[in-house]
Scaffold this motif. Structure first.
Motif, PDB file in Angstrom:
ATOM      1  N   ALA A   1       0.832  -1.205   0.000  1.00 38.50           N
ATOM      2  CA  ALA A   1       0.000   0.000   0.000  1.00 38.50           C
ATOM      3  C   ALA A   1       0.868   1.257   0.000  1.00 38.50           C
ATOM      4  O   ALA A   1       0.558   2.231  -0.694  1.00 38.50           O
ATOM      5  N   VAL A   2       1.952   1.261   0.763  1.00 38.92           N
ATOM      6  CA  VAL A   2       2.858   2.406   0.783  1.00 38.92           C
ATOM      7  C   VAL A   2       3.456   2.605  -0.607  1.00 38.92           C
ATOM      8  O   VAL A   2       3.497   3.731  -1.126  1.00 38.92           O
ATOM      9  N   LEU A   3       3.888   1.528  -1.242  1.00 38.23           N
ATOM     10  CA  LEU A   3       4.466   1.620  -2.589  1.00 38.23           C
ATOM     11  C   LEU A   3       3.434   2.171  -3.574  1.00 38.23           C
ATOM     12  O   LEU A   3       3.732   3.092  -4.345  1.00 38.23           O
ATOM     13  N   ILE A   4       2.218   1.642  -3.543  1.00 36.58           N
ATOM     14  CA  ILE A   4       1.158   2.121  -4.437  1.00 36.58           C
ATOM     15  C   ILE A   4       0.838   3.580  -4.132  1.00 36.58           C
ATOM     16  O   ILE A   4       0.659   4.393  -5.042  1.00 36.58           O
ATOM     17  N   GLY A   5       0.773   3.919  -2.851  1.00 34.91           N
ATOM     18  CA  GLY A   5       0.494   5.299  -2.454  1.00 34.91           C
ATOM     19  C   GLY A   5       1.553   6.269  -2.940  1.00 34.91           C
ATOM     20  O   GLY A   5       1.232   7.370  -3.402  1.00 34.91           O
ATOM     21  N   THR A   6       2.829   5.872  -2.860  1.00 28.26           N
ATOM     22  CA  THR A   6       3.896   6.773  -3.329  1.00 28.26           C
ATOM     23  C   THR A   6       3.826   6.948  -4.844  1.00 28.26           C
ATOM     24  O   THR A   6       4.102   8.028  -5.360  1.00 28.26           O
ATOM     25  N   MET A   7       3.421   5.886  -5.550  1.00 26.61           N
ATOM     26  CA  MET A   7       3.256   6.004  -7.003  1.00 26.61           C
ATOM     27  C   MET A   7       2.094   6.946  -7.328  1.00 26.61           C
ATOM     28  O   MET A   7       2.186   7.780  -8.238  1.00 26.61           O
TER      29      MET A   7
ATOM     30  N   GLY B   1       0.474   9.078   6.876  1.00 29.64           N
ATOM     31  CA  GLY B   1       1.652   9.896   7.144  1.00 29.64           C
ATOM     32  C   GLY B   1       2.933   9.198   6.713  1.00 29.64           C
ATOM     33  O   GLY B   1       3.820   9.819   6.106  1.00 29.64           O
ATOM     34  N   ILE B   2       3.035   7.904   6.992  1.00 33.01           N
ATOM     35  CA  ILE B   2       4.219   7.127   6.596  1.00 33.01           C
ATOM     36  C   ILE B   2       4.370   7.111   5.082  1.00 33.01           C
ATOM     37  O   ILE B   2       5.478   7.257   4.552  1.00 33.01           O
ATOM     38  N   THR B   3       3.263   6.947   4.370  1.00 34.81           N
ATOM     39  CA  THR B   3       3.305   6.908   2.907  1.00 34.81           C
ATOM     40  C   THR B   3       3.805   8.226   2.337  1.00 34.81           C
ATOM     41  O   THR B   3       4.650   8.247   1.436  1.00 34.81           O
ATOM     42  N   VAL B   4       3.326   9.323   2.868  1.00 32.81           N
ATOM     43  CA  VAL B   4       3.766  10.633   2.378  1.00 32.81           C
ATOM     44  C   VAL B   4       5.243  10.857   2.715  1.00 32.81           C
ATOM     45  O   VAL B   4       6.000  11.363   1.877  1.00 32.81           O
ATOM     46  N   VAL B   5       5.672  10.468   3.890  1.00 32.22           N
ATOM     47  CA  VAL B   5       7.093  10.587   4.237  1.00 32.22           C
ATOM     48  C   VAL B   5       7.938   9.720   3.294  1.00 32.22           C
ATOM     49  O   VAL B   5       9.002  10.168   2.824  1.00 32.22           O
ATOM     50  N   ALA B   6       7.482   8.509   2.989  1.00 29.71           N
ATOM     51  CA  ALA B   6       8.217   7.635   2.064  1.00 29.71           C
ATOM     52  C   ALA B   6       8.350   8.284   0.691  1.00 29.71           C
ATOM     53  O   ALA B   6       9.414   8.234   0.066  1.00 29.71           O
ATOM     54  N   TRP B   7       7.284   8.908   0.227  1.00 25.41           N
ATOM     55  CA  TRP B   7       7.305   9.609  -1.065  1.00 25.41           C
ATOM     56  C   TRP B   7       8.308  10.766  -1.036  1.00 25.41           C
ATOM     57  O   TRP B   7       9.088  10.958  -1.979  1.00 25.41           O
ATOM     58  N   LEU B   8       8.307  11.526   0.055  1.00 23.68           N
ATOM     59  CA  LEU B   8       9.254  12.638   0.173  1.00 23.68           C
ATOM     60  C   LEU B   8      10.694  12.130   0.258  1.00 23.68           C
ATOM     61  O   LEU B   8      11.614  12.747  -0.300  1.00 23.68           O
ATOM     62  N   LEU B   9      10.896  11.000   0.927  1.00 22.99           N
ATOM     63  CA  LEU B   9      12.244  10.401   0.979  1.00 22.99           C
ATOM     64  C   LEU B   9      12.682   9.938  -0.406  1.00 22.99           C
ATOM     65  O   LEU B   9      13.867  10.060  -0.751  1.00 22.99           O
TER      66      LEU B   9
ATOM     67  N   GLY C   1      16.623  11.480  -4.847  1.00 26.90           N
ATOM     68  CA  GLY C   1      16.830  11.816  -6.249  1.00 26.90           C
ATOM     69  C   GLY C   1      15.808  11.281  -7.231  1.00 26.90           C
ATOM     70  O   GLY C   1      15.938  11.534  -8.426  1.00 26.90           O
ATOM     71  N   LEU C   2      14.806  10.534  -6.767  1.00 27.14           N
ATOM     72  CA  LEU C   2      13.792  10.050  -7.702  1.00 27.14           C
ATOM     73  C   LEU C   2      12.900  11.222  -8.125  1.00 27.14           C
ATOM     74  O   LEU C   2      12.558  12.079  -7.308  1.00 27.14           O
ATOM     75  N   PRO C   3      12.499  11.261  -9.395  1.00 25.44           N
ATOM     76  CA  PRO C   3      11.713  12.403  -9.906  1.00 25.44           C
ATOM     77  C   PRO C   3      10.225  12.278  -9.580  1.00 25.44           C
ATOM     78  O   PRO C   3       9.383  12.185 -10.471  1.00 25.44           O
ATOM     79  N   VAL C   4       9.890  12.299  -8.306  1.00 28.29           N
ATOM     80  CA  VAL C   4       8.506  12.065  -7.887  1.00 28.29           C
ATOM     81  C   VAL C   4       7.744  13.345  -7.548  1.00 28.29           C
ATOM     82  O   VAL C   4       6.549  13.296  -7.286  1.00 28.29           O
ATOM     83  N   LEU C   5       8.417  14.483  -7.557  1.00 28.03           N
ATOM     84  CA  LEU C   5       7.758  15.750  -7.243  1.00 28.03           C
ATOM     85  C   LEU C   5       7.376  16.484  -8.527  1.00 28.03           C
ATOM     86  O   LEU C   5       7.760  16.083  -9.629  1.00 28.03           O
ATOM     87  N   ALA C   6       6.646  17.570  -8.379  1.00 25.82           N
ATOM     88  CA  ALA C   6       6.233  18.386  -9.517  1.00 25.82           C
ATOM     89  C   ALA C   6       7.441  18.777 -10.351  1.00 25.82           C
ATOM     90  O   ALA C   6       8.479  19.150  -9.808  1.00 25.82           O
ATOM     91  N   GLU C   7       7.275  18.662 -11.644  1.00 22.26           N
ATOM     92  CA  GLU C   7       8.316  19.030 -12.602  1.00 22.26           C
ATOM     93  C   GLU C   7       9.598  18.220 -12.408  1.00 22.26           C
ATOM     94  O   GLU C   7      10.659  18.615 -12.855  1.00 22.26           O
ATOM     95  N   GLY C   8       9.511  17.076 -11.706  1.00 23.79           N
ATOM     96  CA  GLY C   8      10.662  16.205 -11.495  1.00 23.79           C
ATOM     97  C   GLY C   8      11.759  16.814 -10.652  1.00 23.79           C
ATOM     98  O   GLY C   8      12.896  16.358 -10.666  1.00 23.79           O
TER      99      GLY C   8
END
Length: 191
Positions: free
Chosen positions: A26-32, A69-77, A82-89
């Motif tokens: 679920a965390v992996l899917i949430g970060t995607m 909260g954990i999922t969002v922190v994982a995404w920010l990590l 260096g993964l291009p997961v934020l706006a505009e990469g």
């Protein structure tokens, strides 16, 4: 802390009841989901308009406060390494030091607050759910605006980092509440 009455709570995925493997998936899917929502972007200066707050509030409402909260922190990590997961990469090291940092720091708190309110049953009613989502969006704008005010002053923070995003926050809140209501009515139990 008192136990929430399961009949009142509405956290559709009920991830707290699932195995550690299901929670990790679920965390992996949430970060995607968060990454894809970030890529839906309208460039603006100094902060782009994205679907990030929609995704953050949805993750909180669907996952509950802890795993949201954990999922969002994982995404920010993921961004920070260096993964291009934020706006505009945008790489995390730049994003966490620039004008968008206040919003990024607010995201895990927003997911946790929305998730906590969902666990208390506040997302069972679509109108109350919309208010919960608005609260999440307002919290994000407040923290992001404070950060911008520290960098550029209060007037620039308001005109560039808060006011242009209010209508979008209202629309994303309504969309999130409608999505939660659709999930509630359908009885979908994802994963």
């Amino acid at each position: 802390m008192t136990q929430t009455n399961p009949a009142q709570a509405f956290v559709p995925l009920k991830l707290a009841e699932r195995s550690l493997g299901s929670q990790a998936l679920a965390v992996l899917i949430g970060t995607m989901f968060l990454a894809v929502s970030s890529w839906i972007s309208v460039p603006m200066v100094p902060v782009p308009v994205t679907m990030q707050t929609f995704a953050v509030t949805m993750v909180g409402a669907l996952y509950g406060w802890r795993l949201g909260g954990i999922t969002v922190v994982a995404w920010l990590l993921q961004s920070f390494i260096g993964l291009p997961v934020l706006a505009e990469g945008m790489p995390g090291q730049i994003a966490f030091a620039g004008p968008t940092a206040g919003y990024l720091f607010a995201f895990p708190v927003v997911a946790a607050v929305v998730g906590f309110l969902a666990e208390l049953g506040f997302t069972r009613n679509p109108f109350i759910s919309a208010i919960v989502m608005l609260l999440g969006n307002a919290l994000c704008l407040a923290v992001g605006g404070l950060w911008l005010a520290g960098l550029f002053g209060a007037e620039v923070a308001w005109t560039s980092g808060v006011a242009p995003f209010i209508l979008g926050g209202v629309l994303k809140s309504a969309l999130a509440a409608a999505t939660i209501e659709g999930i509630r009515r359908s009885g979908i139990r994802l994963l």
